[in-house]
Scaffold this motif. Sequence first.
Motif, short mmCIF file in Angstrom:
data_model
loop_
_atom_site.label_atom_id
_atom_site.label_comp_id
_atom_site.label_asym_id
_atom_site.label_seq_id
_atom_site.Cartn_x
_atom_site.Cartn_y
_atom_site.Cartn_z
N PHE A 358 21.65 37.00 28.21
CA PHE A 358 21.09 38.34 27.97
C PHE A 358 21.46 39.26 29.13
N THR A 359 21.60 40.55 28.83
CA THR A 359 22.17 41.48 29.80
C THR A 359 21.26 42.62 30.18
N CYS A 360 20.04 42.68 29.68
CA CYS A 360 19.22 43.86 29.97
C CYS A 360 18.51 43.74 31.31
N GLY A 361 18.42 44.89 32.00
CA GLY A 361 17.60 44.98 33.20
C GLY A 361 16.33 45.70 32.80
N GLU A 362 15.87 46.61 33.65
CA GLU A 362 14.64 47.34 33.33
C GLU A 362 14.85 48.23 32.12
N SER A 363 15.99 48.93 32.05
CA SER A 363 16.22 49.81 30.91
C SER A 363 17.67 49.77 30.44
N PHE A 364 18.47 48.91 31.04
CA PHE A 364 19.89 48.88 30.72
C PHE A 364 20.18 47.86 29.62
N HIS A 365 21.19 48.15 28.83
CA HIS A 365 21.70 47.22 27.82
C HIS A 365 20.63 46.79 26.82
N ARG A 366 19.77 47.71 26.45
CA ARG A 366 18.84 47.44 25.37
C ARG A 366 19.40 48.05 24.08
N ASN A 372 22.04 53.70 16.68
CA ASN A 372 21.56 55.05 16.42
C ASN A 372 20.14 54.97 15.84
N PHE A 373 19.14 55.09 16.69
CA PHE A 373 17.76 54.95 16.24
C PHE A 373 17.21 56.20 15.55
N SER A 374 18.02 57.24 15.44
CA SER A 374 17.62 58.38 14.61
C SER A 374 17.85 58.07 13.14
N ASN A 375 18.60 57.00 12.87
CA ASN A 375 18.82 56.58 11.49
C ASN A 375 17.65 55.71 11.04
N PRO A 376 17.05 56.01 9.89
CA PRO A 376 15.85 55.27 9.45
C PRO A 376 16.10 53.77 9.24
N PHE A 382 14.75 47.46 13.76
CA PHE A 382 15.03 46.96 15.11
C PHE A 382 14.14 47.62 16.15
N ASP A 383 13.90 46.89 17.21
CA ASP A 383 13.12 47.40 18.35
C ASP A 383 14.09 48.03 19.35
N PRO A 384 13.94 49.33 19.66
CA PRO A 384 14.87 49.97 20.60
C PRO A 384 14.88 49.35 21.99
N ASN A 385 13.79 48.67 22.35
CA ASN A 385 13.70 48.03 23.66
C ASN A 385 14.12 46.56 23.65
N ALA A 386 14.60 46.08 22.50
CA ALA A 386 15.05 44.69 22.43
C ALA A 386 16.22 44.48 23.38
N CYS A 387 16.29 43.30 23.95
CA CYS A 387 17.28 43.01 24.98
C CYS A 387 18.64 42.71 24.37
N GLY A 388 19.67 43.34 24.92
CA GLY A 388 21.03 43.05 24.49
C GLY A 388 21.54 41.76 25.12
N TRP A 389 22.64 41.25 24.57
CA TRP A 389 23.26 40.04 25.11
C TRP A 389 24.76 40.24 25.13
N ALA A 390 25.47 39.28 25.69
CA ALA A 390 26.91 39.46 25.91
C ALA A 390 27.73 38.60 24.96
N TYR A 391 28.78 39.21 24.40
CA TYR A 391 29.85 38.45 23.78
C TYR A 391 30.80 38.01 24.89
N GLY A 392 31.57 36.98 24.61
CA GLY A 392 32.56 36.52 25.59
C GLY A 392 32.46 35.04 25.84
N MET A 393 31.21 34.52 25.82
CA MET A 393 30.95 33.08 25.90
C MET A 393 29.68 32.82 25.13
N ASN A 394 29.84 32.36 23.89
CA ASN A 394 28.70 32.17 23.00
C ASN A 394 28.82 30.81 22.32
N ILE A 395 27.72 30.04 22.35
CA ILE A 395 27.68 28.77 21.64
C ILE A 395 26.99 29.02 20.29
N PHE A 396 27.69 28.71 19.19
CA PHE A 396 27.18 28.98 17.86
C PHE A 396 26.87 27.67 17.14
N ASP A 397 25.68 27.63 16.53
CA ASP A 397 25.30 26.53 15.66
C ASP A 397 25.74 26.90 14.25
#
Length: 507
Positions: A358-366, A372-376, A382-397
Amino acid sequence: MDLVRKDDEALVKLENAAIERSKAVDSAVLGKYSIWRKENENENSDSTVRLMRDQIIMARVYSVLAKSKNKHGLYQELQSRIKESHRAVGEATADAELHRSAPDRMRAMGQVLTKAREELYDCKVISQRLRAMLQSADEQVRSLKKQSTFLSQLAAKTIPNSIHCLSMRLTIDYYLLPVEKRKFPRSENLENPELYHYALFSDNVLAASVVVNSTIMNAKEPEKHVFHLVTDKLNFGAMNMWFLLNPPGKATIHVENVDEFKWLNSSYCPVLRQLESAAMKEFYFKADRPTTLSAGSSNLKYRNPKYLSMLNHLRFYLPEIYPKLDKILFLDDDIVVQKDLTGLWDVDLNGMVNGAVFTCGESFHRFDKYLNFSNPHIARNFDPNACGWAYGMNIFDLKQWKNKDITGIYHKWQTMNEDRVLWKLGTLPPGLMTFYKLTHPLDKSWHVLGLGYNPSIDRSEIDNAAVAHYNGNMKPWLELAMTKYRPYWTRYIKYDHPYIRGCNLSE
């Protein structure tokens, strides 16, 4: 050149407008201050450099006043001193770097400024002129930042001649090989779910070689690792030839051509269908052409060729490509592996589909940074404050992927975004939406990000990470790369290799 000329004209207009605005600003005399007085000097290592630059600024102000009042002799003298001081200062940032003539130039400039002050001093006019210069400089800085962004993005999207050379030479030699010599050994491992499988989608031979080499060199049991490479038809021969000449030890490798995935067509894949539409072609190839370098920065960002490549979207079709596998580790081609990664297969994802850092700090990468949260549709789901994560190294089930119909979820959101109203570009936003509440957080030591844009990453953080990721424009194979981060990547390239040496690739 035409874009540069237009930008120059725009800067002249900005400066003139700034001067006009400054005339409306009143100012009061707040006291006397002279930048040339002894008591205002300091003992910093760049004090003389700054003093001379300040003198040049004041000389420019007085030269304008002298010209407006027809004091041609004084104007010419000021202009002469400005040129002399410019030559003495040059590109110096510290006093030790100044030309030996600097003290004499500084004294001469001080004398002519004293003369100018006696003949032309008008506090209100001078303050207006300084404000105009400040406003103009601010506009120029903004314009130059946009130009810099445009040019860096342009450079980041190009392939260096040396890598193009490498690809072309490998391709030629591949198609000269007899068909029976174009096969990789150990093909029986490709569908064995008991082994460690990696998915790597790339059109960059050198980058792919670093990913594979670094993974194998740090693996405890290389013979249990299987690499599934997918490239495009242009680089298919080169990718095959490289790994035929440089097999990854006892590991298994297989190279496929994305253009041979017949099931991946516009009737099944929304992205391909959208790319074939007239509106998308207009957006990527014709609409809103930049009229200046400054305006071009955002245009280029949204017209990055990688967003048109199916290699970038294959990550959403892993079970279709590898139907017999249970788990797979997805790697981007701008990463370097520094530790054994087999521990990722033992991570309990707790029923989730995706394991990621996961990549979010206090307010970054959420989420509100990407969607576009102006779209209904976005606001409801989705939660605008949900934490983002990184592509690049991902283990998929992949079992859970199929159970939860991840590809179907991706298709739904991609279809709804045909007019780019949910997100603008890239695969991370649809990834965040598709794997929403289905992503398990991995320990940050597995994956450190930012080596392609952030000069301030702690060295110990990089050294301790299992994977270092050059996400950003400053890729390690480009001249744009940050010098201090390149060794992590270049240590996995054999620069004495005949193909590498023949294409003038160097550290």
